[in-house]
Design an enzyme around this catalytic site. Sequence first.
Site, PDB file in Angstrom:
ATOM      1  N   ALA A   1       0.829  -1.212   0.000  1.00 36.84           N
ATOM      2  CA  ALA A   1       0.000   0.000   0.000  1.00 36.84           C
ATOM      3  C   ALA A   1       0.859   1.256   0.000  1.00 36.84           C
ATOM      4  O   ALA A   1       0.493   2.268   0.609  1.00 36.84           O
ATOM      5  CB  ALA A   1      -0.913  -0.014   1.222  1.00 36.84           C
TER       6      ALA A   1
ATOM      7  N   TYR B   1     -39.196  19.471  19.844  1.00 38.07           N
ATOM      8  CA  TYR B   1     -37.791  19.157  20.115  1.00 38.07           C
ATOM      9  C   TYR B   1     -37.704  18.518  21.494  1.00 38.07           C
ATOM     10  O   TYR B   1     -38.111  19.117  22.505  1.00 38.07           O
ATOM     11  CB  TYR B   1     -36.920  20.408  20.075  1.00 38.07           C
ATOM     12  CG  TYR B   1     -35.530  20.132  20.605  1.00 38.07           C
ATOM     13  CD1 TYR B   1     -34.632  19.381  19.850  1.00 38.07           C
ATOM     14  CD2 TYR B   1     -35.141  20.557  21.871  1.00 38.07           C
ATOM     15  CE1 TYR B   1     -33.366  19.084  20.340  1.00 38.07           C
ATOM     16  CE2 TYR B   1     -33.878  20.267  22.366  1.00 38.07           C
ATOM     17  CZ  TYR B   1     -32.995  19.516  21.596  1.00 38.07           C
ATOM     18  OH  TYR B   1     -31.746  19.212  22.094  1.00 38.07           O
TER      19      TYR B   1
ATOM     20  N   GLY C   1       1.883   2.945  -2.797  1.00 40.26           N
ATOM     21  CA  GLY C   1       1.725   3.775  -3.993  1.00 40.26           C
ATOM     22  C   GLY C   1       1.305   5.198  -3.643  1.00 40.26           C
ATOM     23  O   GLY C   1       0.458   5.410  -2.769  1.00 40.26           O
TER      24      GLY C   1
ATOM     25  N   ARG D   1      -1.981  10.075  -9.867  1.00 42.22           N
ATOM     26  CA  ARG D   1      -3.048  10.265 -10.854  1.00 42.22           C
ATOM     27  C   ARG D   1      -4.417  10.499 -10.211  1.00 42.22           C
ATOM     28  O   ARG D   1      -5.390  10.800 -10.911  1.00 42.22           O
ATOM     29  CB  ARG D   1      -3.109   9.062 -11.786  1.00 42.22           C
ATOM     30  CG  ARG D   1      -1.950   9.028 -12.786  1.00 42.22           C
ATOM     31  CD  ARG D   1      -2.150   7.931 -13.804  1.00 42.22           C
ATOM     32  NE  ARG D   1      -1.868   6.608 -13.249  1.00 42.22           N
ATOM     33  CZ  ARG D   1      -2.222   5.472 -13.811  1.00 42.22           C
ATOM     34  NH1 ARG D   1      -2.905   5.482 -14.949  1.00 42.22           N
ATOM     35  NH2 ARG D   1      -1.908   4.314 -13.258  1.00 42.22           N
TER      36      ARG D   1
ATOM     37  N   ASP E   1      -4.711  -1.265  -3.425  1.00 35.65           N
ATOM     38  CA  ASP E   1      -5.552  -0.504  -4.358  1.00 35.65           C
ATOM     39  C   ASP E   1      -6.441  -1.401  -5.201  1.00 35.65           C
ATOM     40  O   ASP E   1      -6.903  -1.006  -6.269  1.00 35.65           O
ATOM     41  CB  ASP E   1      -4.694   0.380  -5.254  1.00 35.65           C
ATOM     42  CG  ASP E   1      -3.709  -0.411  -6.107  1.00 35.65           C
ATOM     43  OD1 ASP E   1      -3.646  -1.649  -5.965  1.00 35.65           O
ATOM     44  OD2 ASP E   1      -2.996   0.220  -6.918  1.00 35.65           O
TER      45      ASP E   1
ATOM     46  N   ARG F   1     -49.994  30.032  32.533  1.00 35.47           N
ATOM     47  CA  ARG F   1     -50.313  31.004  31.477  1.00 35.47           C
ATOM     48  C   ARG F   1     -51.070  32.169  32.102  1.00 35.47           C
ATOM     49  O   ARG F   1     -51.694  32.016  33.154  1.00 35.47           O
ATOM     50  CB  ARG F   1     -51.152  30.352  30.359  1.00 35.47           C
ATOM     51  CG  ARG F   1     -52.486  29.823  30.802  1.00 35.47           C
ATOM     52  CD  ARG F   1     -53.336  29.429  29.593  1.00 35.47           C
ATOM     53  NE  ARG F   1     -53.008  28.113  29.109  1.00 35.47           N
ATOM     54  CZ  ARG F   1     -53.852  27.079  29.161  1.00 35.47           C
ATOM     55  NH1 ARG F   1     -55.058  27.238  29.699  1.00 35.47           N
ATOM     56  NH2 ARG F   1     -53.501  25.920  28.680  1.00 35.47           N
TER      57      ARG F   1
ATOM     58  N   TYR G   1     -30.766  23.294  27.779  1.00 32.55           N
ATOM     59  CA  TYR G   1     -29.465  23.971  27.842  1.00 32.55           C
ATOM     60  C   TYR G   1     -29.645  25.379  28.372  1.00 32.55           C
ATOM     61  O   TYR G   1     -30.441  26.166  27.839  1.00 32.55           O
ATOM     62  CB  TYR G   1     -28.845  23.990  26.440  1.00 32.55           C
ATOM     63  CG  TYR G   1     -27.445  24.553  26.371  1.00 32.55           C
ATOM     64  CD1 TYR G   1     -26.438  24.083  27.201  1.00 32.55           C
ATOM     65  CD2 TYR G   1     -27.132  25.546  25.458  1.00 32.55           C
ATOM     66  CE1 TYR G   1     -25.153  24.598  27.130  1.00 32.55           C
ATOM     67  CE2 TYR G   1     -25.841  26.060  25.365  1.00 32.55           C
ATOM     68  CZ  TYR G   1     -24.855  25.588  26.209  1.00 32.55           C
ATOM     69  OH  TYR G   1     -23.585  26.090  26.136  1.00 32.55           O
TER      70      TYR G   1
END
Length: 474
Positions: free
Chosen positions: A9, A366, A11, A15, A103, A440, A387
């Site tokens: 491996a 979410y 090479g 190219r 390869d 509310r 968060y």
Amino acid sequence: MKTACAILAAGLGKRMHSNLPKVLHKVCGIPMLQSVIDTARKLKSEKIVVVSGKNGDLIQKTVASTDVSYVLQEEPKGTGHALLCARSALRGFQGALIVLNGDTPLVRAGTIKKFLKLHLKNKSAVSVLSFLAENPDDYGRIVRDASGKVLSIVEQKDADAAQKKIREVNSGVYAINHDLLPLLDDIQMNRAKGEYYLTDIIALSAQKGFQPAALCVGIEQEFMGVNTKPELYRASRIMEETIIGKWIERGVNVLDEGSVFIHPYALIGAETTLYPNVFIDGRTRIGRGVTIYPNVRISNSRIDDKAVIKDSTVIEESQVKAGATVGPFAHIRPGSEIGADARIGNFVELKKAVIGKGSKASHLSYLGDARIGRGVNIGAGTITCNYDGKKKSMTVIDEDVFIGSDSQLIAPVRIGRGAYIGAGSTITRDVPPLALAVSRVDQKIIKDWAKKRQTKVRSESKAPVKGQRGKHGE
């Protein structure tokens, strides 16, 4: 006989027009080298040695494994020299050394096993795996004498007119008995290239009385070497077709083979149906009878039997249990678990959320860092506010809770079993079991407010703008 594998491996892959080492370019989501290592593992090799060149550290880091040894070929001096570099890592090994190339990602373990079996049966000291090429110009020819004995491997540029007509060619795969490895020292440098060719071991062994063998057991497609981006994409298409064909044979329904991607490490149960544009990545496990609708991506996740994944859903590093339905347009982020028969609907996002059996979050919610029990109903627009700008906290919703629409649950908070949360509530404290929590403002009604507003607007629209002159400049 014991076996070891040396994978060449080193090479550079110029190219490929890329800074990435050639063998790290991916086919079907895994580096080419990884595919060859996987093949070596299936041979139950005693040792696996990878010979890398420039960027060897990156190669070793990317394809790291405790059962693979790495050696460095400091200078690119050819395949014969590369195998010499591997010899130190093979010290003490006795058996047949299989030489593979980093390869050639399409080579199959079954073909190599067949080749090795014939090598041992023939009691050859060295064998090369050959195949018949449609166009042999890019390969070394297998040259035999009149009786069929192998004499040498001749490259295209060195072949005479008769040799160029030979269709049996070298795959680059060898089986070399350990006692023949000293012949590597006798390979002479090709002066034109300044390299040592491993192919020369065939002629050397014949000259020294070790009859080499060429075993024609492969097909051309398997030994396709990848040196350019077009070849890389062609290899990927071939591997994809092979993978999809395997799963179809095992009972998976693929409605459009050309638009589905299945990672080599994924597993899929029979009677599962894959619609077009489905992407199954990584070590995903999909059970039996699952339906996956179009435009879905599932990565490193588990989908249990008879689950349904609806259109345009993304699932990452999570689990969907049996009979659950997810989507359309859902995003299941890492660390989530969706219980059996649960329902996660359109535009719902989960992150490190555990959803209990039969619970529902049908739309526009979410749920992050949440643990939700069985039989819970999550109304539209519900958010777990996990968060606070510094740390993430957990929301716990016990069994049989009803969460009204447009609710915000400010973590850390716990909703007791069977409790109700009124729509539009912001919950900042724990809610006891079976309680109703409402947060509310009282509704006010101001009669004729709209009429008064319209009168005011009309009046303001007729009044002159401050500082503006009248019609006659007064």
